[in-house]
Enzyme design. Structure first.
Site, short mmCIF file in Angstrom:
data_model
loop_
_atom_site.label_atom_id
_atom_site.label_comp_id
_atom_site.label_asym_id
_atom_site.label_seq_id
_atom_site.Cartn_x
_atom_site.Cartn_y
_atom_site.Cartn_z
N ALA A 156 0.83 -1.21 0.00
CA ALA A 156 0.00 0.00 0.00
C ALA A 156 0.88 1.27 0.00
O ALA A 156 1.88 1.31 -0.70
CB ALA A 156 -0.99 -0.04 1.15
N CYS A 157 0.49 2.27 0.79
CA CYS A 157 1.21 3.55 0.74
C CYS A 157 2.67 3.43 1.18
O CYS A 157 3.46 4.35 0.98
CB CYS A 157 0.50 4.60 1.59
SG CYS A 157 -1.09 5.08 0.90
N SER A 158 3.03 2.32 1.82
CA SER A 158 4.42 2.14 2.28
C SER A 158 5.29 1.41 1.27
O SER A 158 6.44 1.09 1.57
CB SER A 158 4.44 1.36 3.60
OG SER A 158 4.52 2.24 4.67
#
Ligand code: COA
Length: 381
Positions: A156-158
């Site tokens: 995801a966003c990481s």
């Protein structure tokens, strides 16, 4: 031998949507919905929708605009989604691969490298347009790599920092000397543009980062990486290949014309909870990571943070660097680009290196669904 982050590149879609344009389209949709459902709303069977405002969006998120791959479809109140034709796999480059190749080519040009110099590509993103073959392998083919490996990974966003950590780890393990991390985000296709709470959050982009083992220092030395995950259902996109089975089990006709978008399988979050739970953990991970490397927080010249929300960036900056911290330490990219998920800390890094001198320390930090947090400590050569 030391490992370096030697170059980055960006692919920015040409279409840009301002808050004002977005809100005008959203509010037309709301007015149409309320008019078409007036009787049901009056009878208490349906709830009237509320307008969105550009003032709220900017105050709550810091976002003024976002780039997208199809402005027309998104702003059409009858559609409110990007519209693009399917491409024939094997005959045409897929959209994700096309965006990734452009970002990667720019990064390779900056590093003075060619596709054939790469040993590996990690395509690290939030959403993939297909399950397989990997987008990374399509990019590997298009960029002209001679052998090597490529694979997709989703945190995801990481995903950017997890990808950098993977690239550095694989180089240390002897699997190659030069690995690219590519973050392609077509967030506009996973966003519910009819959801007032989140219709403003995301933008599309691709970023590429080159990680190399070198005996001559170049760019930024990657000193250390720290990864952390903890389960939470507060940010989710539950779209998956088992949807058909679940819809059938629930007695839904999957072959009926879709009149309403399938919104339960798009991006959903409990924004307030995410804010409350993630910010302190990010500050803790960064501080712990620096302490583990015998670095005092005050030695850090730049925090290139995930661009989820301007208030989150501000809070993390103040908890890591002190209440009076100079805002220039944590640069802002969200104003122009919106939240671009995995690519966002790399946009901040790519665009905000002015004033970083040789020997200066910085942290690239991402955070998001999972929850997932990644911290990469770098030192300017
Ligand atoms: N336009 C106008 N008003 C709106 C609105 C909109 N588009 N959306 C919500 N509001 C209203 C709400 O109805 C509410 O009104 P009320 O106080 O009268 O009930 C008020 O604004 C506050 O809503 P809320 O949802 O609590 O907003 P917020 O201040 O928490 O901001 C986020 C929303 C998403 C920006 C914020 O929670 C956030 O940044 N969370 C972090 C998570 C994140 O960004 N994740 C991205 C993925 S990593």
């Amino acid at each position: 031998m030391p490992i370096y982050l030697t170059a980055t590149g960006l692919h920015t879609p040409k279409d840009k949507i301002t808050n004002e344009e977005l809100v005008a389209s959203f509010n037309t949709y709301v007015d149409n919905y309320n008019r078409d459902n007036a009787a049901a709303i009056e009878a208490g069977k349906k709830v009237a929708l509320q307008h969105s405002t550009a003032e709220f969006i900017e105050k709550a998120s810091g976002i003024k605009s976002r780039y997208v791959i199809d402005k027309k479809g998104i702003l059409d109140p009858k559609i409110m989604a990007p519209v693009f034709p399917a491409r024939k796999l094997g005959e045409e480059l897929s959209i994700m691969a096309e965006m990734g190749v452009d970002a990667l080519q720019k990064a390779l040009d900056t590093a003075g490298l060619k596709g054939e110099d790469l040993d590996g590509i990690i395509c690290a993103c939030s959403n993939f347009q297909r399950v397989y073959p990997a987008i990374a392998i399509e990019i590997q083919n298009a960029i002209g790599m001679k052998g090597g490996f490529a694979f997709d990974t989703n945190v995801a966003c990481s995903a950017a920092t997890f990808g950098i950590a993977q690239a550095a780890g694989m180089i240390k393990a002897g699997l190659g000397k030069c690995v690219a991390v590519v973050n392609v985000e077509i967030t506009s296709a996973h966003l519910n543009w009819r959801n007032r709470d989140s219709h403003f959050i995301f933008g599309d982009i691709a970023a590429a980062t080159i990680i190399e083992e070198l005996d001559t220092p170049k760019g930024y030395e990657v000193l250390d990486c720290k990864l952390y995950t903890q389960f939470s259902a507060n940010i989710k996109n539950e779209y998956g290949f088992m949807d058909r089975s679940e819809y059938l089990a629930a007695g839904q006709d999957i072959h009926a014309d879709i009149k309403e978008p399938v919104t339960d399988k798009l991006f959903l979050q409990e924004g307030r909870k995410v804010f409350r739970e993630v910010c302190p953990k990010v500050s803790e991970i960064i501080s712990t990571h620096l302490a583990e490397n015998n670095i005092d927080n005050q030695q850090v010249k730049r925090l290139w943070l995930h661009q989820a929300n301007i208030n989150m960036i501000d809070l993390i900056l103040r908890t890591v660097m002190g209440k009076e911290a100079d805002k220039a330490i944590a640069p802002i990219a969200i104003t122009e680009y919106g939240n671009t998920s995995s690519a966002s800390p790399m946009i901040a890094f790519h665009e905000h290196q002015d004033g970083v001198e040789s020997g200066d320390l910085g942290v690239i930090c991402s955070f998001g669904a999972g929850y997932s947090i990644g911290s990469v400590i770098v030192k300017k050569v």
